[in-house]
Design an enzyme around this catalytic site. Sequence first.
Site, short mmCIF file in Angstrom:
data_model
loop_
_atom_site.label_atom_id
_atom_site.label_comp_id
_atom_site.label_asym_id
_atom_site.label_seq_id
_atom_site.Cartn_x
_atom_site.Cartn_y
_atom_site.Cartn_z
N CYS A 156 -11.31 2.16 5.61
CA CYS A 156 -10.66 3.42 6.01
C CYS A 156 -11.03 4.56 5.05
O CYS A 156 -11.15 5.71 5.48
CB CYS A 156 -9.15 3.25 6.05
N GLU A 174 0.85 -1.20 0.00
CA GLU A 174 0.00 0.00 0.00
C GLU A 174 0.89 1.24 0.00
O GLU A 174 0.58 2.25 0.64
CB GLU A 174 -0.92 0.02 1.22
O1 FUB Z 1 -4.32 0.16 8.40
C1 FUB Z 1 -5.30 1.15 8.56
C2 FUB Z 1 -5.69 1.66 7.22
O2 FUB Z 1 -6.21 0.59 6.45
C3 FUB Z 1 -4.54 2.20 6.40
O3 FUB Z 1 -4.29 3.54 6.57
C4 FUB Z 1 -4.95 1.86 5.03
O4 FUB Z 1 -3.91 1.89 4.12
C5 FUB Z 1 -5.57 0.50 5.20
O5 FUB Z 1 -4.60 -0.46 5.25
ZN ZN Z 2 -8.05 4.35 3.10
#
Ligand code: FUB
Ligand code: ZN
Length: 618
Positions: free
Chosen positions: A404, A320
């Site tokens: 999120c 990510e």
């Molecule tokens: O891990 C918490 C949130 O969920 C992160 O900021 C996003 O990238 C997703 O993984």
């Molecule tokens: Zn997000």
Amino acid sequence: MKQYLVLSLACLALWGCAEQKQIADQPRLKMIDQIDFSHVHIQDNFWSPRLSKHISATLPVCIDQIENQTGRMQNFVNASKGEGEHSGIFFDDSDVYKALEGIAYSLINNPNPELEKKADEWIDKIAAAQQPDGYINTYYTLTGLDKRWKNMDKHEMYCAGHMMEAAVAYYQATGKRKLLDVSTRMADHMMSLFGPGKRHWVPGHEEIELALVKLYQTTQEQKYLDFANWLLEERGHGHGTKGDEGKWDPAYYQDVLPVRELTDISGHAVRCMYLYCGMADVAALKKDTGYVAALDRLWDDVVLRNMYVTGGIGSSRHNEGFTEDYDLPNLDAYCETCASVGMVYWNQRMNQFTGDSKYVDVLERSMYNGALAGVSLAGDRFFYVNPLESKGDHHRQAWYGCACCPSQISRFLPSIGNYIYGTSDKALWVNLYMGNTTQIQIDNKEVTLKQETNYPWDGQVKLTVTSAQPLNKELRIRIPGWCKNYTLSVNGNQVKASTDKGYAVIKDWKSGDRIDLNMEMPVEIVSADPRVKQNIGKRAIQRGPLVYCLEEIDNPKNFANSNLTASTSFEVKDEPGKLGGIKSVEATTGDQKLSLIPYYTWDNRDAGKMEVWIDYKE
Ligand code: FUB
Ligand code: ZN
């Protein structure tokens, strides 16, 4: 021995006072303060429909998902009773807090007793889930408190941080302190375990740092700011625990170097953004120039080598986040919505340190493109990943297991008024263009700012500043980086204002003067840095702050062999009935016609292919 200890502690306390005084005596590091959105009443062709949808669709979707479609709220109920199972992901509490923050922001400018009642109900359930020692996290409460605070990746401080942000927002909105008190108890719990002379801790997902700063600003308790600073300083010394199954290396968690030594962005994109915001906030209050120097270096690395034309960041689904410089695949771009929103948050802070409009240029790019694409025009579907090319199989969803991004959108949209204006000792700063009336006290004087504009569809902005007594500040009006030609007039008389760091500076003005900024907004052909191998031989189209894309539905015949050349001509078309009202761009090359739409509007009709970077023939 005892006496010695008491003495040495006293010395420490005195030394602490001297240090505080020294800090107070230093000049401010942050020169610009935002004008908070609570003073900003947005009435804008472009943004008002989005803000209405936020109330009528986005918040209801979040509430329904949290209460009914998923177990997020039930987790709090179960945790308060100490029975039942935890459902979902271990950081799902954070979505409840982010949606609550969105509700709070919405209430500030749009009071709604029913919504406030809902928020109160949620807060009661959240508060009931807090443990006697102040700990709050439904995952560990329901799966075994003996396992808490062992794994840096389990987001305990991340969730706490989002709770604090919600608490501060709700306190601002309503004056109610219940969640704020839950938050201080959780902060005190964390500080009883971690800190100087106690356990080390590196939160695997940043967020707590910027949230502790908000908690400090709301409670005036210095210890929260100090704890935020301590947490930042913990990084890069090998204090991080092993994350989940040791899957990730320290780079993923920004735990390779002490933060003031950072030069390159690496690891997970959203974590980086929250880290940089936390560093900026602590730096501003502690006047830590070392942090600001690191942020400067990081900004170059992000913006010059790792950012997409949409203002999105994070090229890899794997982490990510980031791979290597200039690796910006289009089809496989990650560009998480949260990361684009994070770019807005961080770039505002950078602008506040420097008064340089280059940061607002990036803020605007991320806001109008990478972030705004994250929500459908109807406000009820969301992108998590925002690629710059699609084969027709990428669509917004009503919600995500890892949600999120929807909850991020729910708190971002109602607070966009934060990014329009700023004030500093010498100037009033106009950063973004959207219709609004803003009433605020500046230097104890009642000031009204009014903007009328059809931005981003055209570049004409009318601004009036009215103040009962003279304001004694220059007006600094941002000339966006995309704008090559503009005129500026005061009361209809064209003026040649000097510019400084991308702002036109108007020194001579008086209350009630009408300022007209007219920015030419031609269609621009954008090339990528030649080191971005994925975009060699391609061009993107931008007009004003909006990046455009081709969608197959508008170009059923030409999509497969679409291309631009040096002789392509462009026509801007007003299309009030299309995609909520847009200006599309028609590109004509010989007998080939292509119709382009703003990137943020894609995937709001029938499924099909999409591309931002289009083949270009010299
Ligand atoms: O891990 C918490 C949130 O969920 C992160 O900021 C996003 O990238 C997703 O993984
Ligand atoms: Zn997000």
